[in-house]
Design an enzyme around this catalytic site. Structure first.
Site, short mmCIF file in Angstrom:
data_model
loop_
_atom_site.label_atom_id
_atom_site.label_comp_id
_atom_site.label_asym_id
_atom_site.label_seq_id
_atom_site.Cartn_x
_atom_site.Cartn_y
_atom_site.Cartn_z
N ARG A 111 28.89 88.47 -4.13
CA ARG A 111 29.37 87.24 -3.50
C ARG A 111 29.92 86.24 -4.52
O ARG A 111 30.93 85.57 -4.27
CB ARG A 111 28.22 86.58 -2.73
CG ARG A 111 28.59 85.36 -1.92
CD ARG A 111 29.42 85.74 -0.70
NE ARG A 111 30.84 85.67 -0.92
CZ ARG A 111 31.73 86.37 -0.23
NH1 ARG A 111 31.35 87.21 0.71
NH2 ARG A 111 33.01 86.25 -0.47
N LYS A 146 43.41 65.86 -8.77
CA LYS A 146 42.72 65.95 -7.48
C LYS A 146 42.16 67.36 -7.33
O LYS A 146 42.62 68.17 -6.53
CB LYS A 146 43.68 65.60 -6.34
CG LYS A 146 44.13 64.15 -6.38
CD LYS A 146 45.14 63.84 -5.30
CE LYS A 146 45.61 62.39 -5.37
NZ LYS A 146 46.65 62.08 -4.37
N LYS A 178 49.02 53.54 -14.78
CA LYS A 178 49.18 53.46 -13.33
C LYS A 178 49.15 52.01 -12.87
O LYS A 178 48.89 51.08 -13.66
CB LYS A 178 48.11 54.30 -12.64
CG LYS A 178 48.04 55.75 -13.16
CD LYS A 178 47.23 56.65 -12.30
CE LYS A 178 48.03 57.14 -11.13
NZ LYS A 178 47.32 58.17 -10.34
N GLU A 216 53.62 54.86 -14.36
CA GLU A 216 53.93 54.91 -12.93
C GLU A 216 54.64 53.63 -12.51
O GLU A 216 54.25 52.54 -12.91
CB GLU A 216 52.64 55.07 -12.13
CG GLU A 216 52.83 55.06 -10.63
CD GLU A 216 51.49 55.04 -9.90
OE1 GLU A 216 51.11 56.08 -9.36
OE2 GLU A 216 50.83 53.97 -9.88
N ASP A 237 56.63 56.75 -7.81
CA ASP A 237 55.63 57.05 -6.78
C ASP A 237 56.09 56.59 -5.40
O ASP A 237 56.45 55.42 -5.21
CB ASP A 237 54.31 56.36 -7.14
CG ASP A 237 53.18 56.77 -6.22
OD1 ASP A 237 53.08 57.96 -5.91
OD2 ASP A 237 52.39 55.89 -5.83
#
Length: 304
Positions: A111, A146, A178, A216, A237
């Site tokens: 597994r 992410k 950012k 950004e 963005d």
């Protein structure tokens, strides 16, 4: 245009260490500090067996390298024979990996090996579908941070095996200025880039400082402000397609060495239109946070 890019995640010592820590946690989940009672009760210790890991769906192979780490961490008496390599296309029913050895170890490892590979093949397969959408445009596809906690290097490796590129692995390997940095520091994009440039590529806080400076922006006005400062990359963005085209025109006129990276609303059915605006880079969190598992299984053989 000279491309300056973040490091590609490879199956090196850092990735192996991450994976081994995950394997130890997974073993604790399955066995706690006890035994696989079903297997120990039903199979004599001398039982030998063989099985093949096969794909039930077409896709891209990733995570094959993790099987050996599982076997080693679990001290399993197993011999592994890979039949393809990570990054290869998977044919339904074709053996990917053969495991031979102790029957108890085969059942106890099964597994965990499948869980790792199913997840990573899923990320690689989804990435390959996005990459196919932008073929011929000149744009490159990048992942983001992410990622599943603890799985970052593994998932970024899978993105790479699927034909994508790796953005920075963590906060430590690149300046990415950012909007929150600008707001909290009361800085303009150009001021922030200038400050980052003072440290980039040097030594500070007893550590080597990364060289790449990315910033950004969320408007054409901010882009106009920052281009003369010469960041390596400007992340534009949530720009509309029309604004992306204008951003490319502005960049070409003011600072042609700067690369533009589009992000926001990047989906499988929007990415080609984004790429056709002329941006060099597209970053997409969906590669990791929207990827499912590819269906892999083990086919057992009495011939050990």
């Amino acid at each position: 245009m000279v491309t300056r890019d973040y490091a590609t995640v490879l199956p090196d010592a850092a990735m192996e260490d991450d994976c081994r820590q995950l394997i130890r946690l997974a073993v604790r989940e399955d066995l706690d500090r006890s035994l696989d009672w079903t297997t120990v009760r039903l199979l004599p210790p001398e039982t030998r067996g063989r099985c093949d890991v096969v794909s039930r769906q077409p896709g891209i192979c990733a995570g094959l390298v993790t099987a050996a780490w599982v076997v080693d961490e679990m001290d399993a008496d197993l011999e592994l024979t890979p039949h393809i390599a990570d990054g290869n296309r998977l044919v339904v029913g074709q053996p990917i990996l053969t495991l031979r050895g102790n029957g108890r170890d085969l059942l106890t490892c099964e597994r965990l090996i499948l869980n790792l590979m199913c997840r990573l093949c899923g990320v690689a397969t989804l990435t390959s579908r996005y990459v196919e959408q932008i073929a011929g445009t000149g744009a490159r596809l990048y992942d983001t941070r992410k990622t599943t906690p603890g799985w970052r290097r593994l998932e970024k490796y899978a993105v790479n095996r699927g034909g994508g590129h790796n953005h920075r692995t963590g906060l430590y390997d690149g300046f990415l200025i950012k909007d929150n940095h600008l707001a909290l520091g009361n800085l303009s994009p150009s001021d922030a880039v200038d400050q980052a440039r003072q440290w980039a590529g040097g030594v500070a806080e007893l550590a080597r400082v990364p060289e790449i400076v990315e910033v950004e922006v969320d408007s054409l006005q901010q882009l106009a402000n920052v281009l003369p400062s010469g960041p390596d990359i400007v992340l534009v963005d949530n720009f509309s397609l029309d604004d992306l085209r204008l951003a490319v025109e502005m960049r070409n006129s003011v600072a042609p060495a700067v690369e533009l990276e589009a992000s926001g609303n990047v989906k499988i059915d929007t990415i080609r239109q984004i790429a056709l605006t002329g941006v060099e880079r597209i970053s997409c969190g969906a590669l990791t946070h929207q990827a499912g598992w590819l269906d892999l299984g083990m086919d057992w053989s009495s011939n050990s």
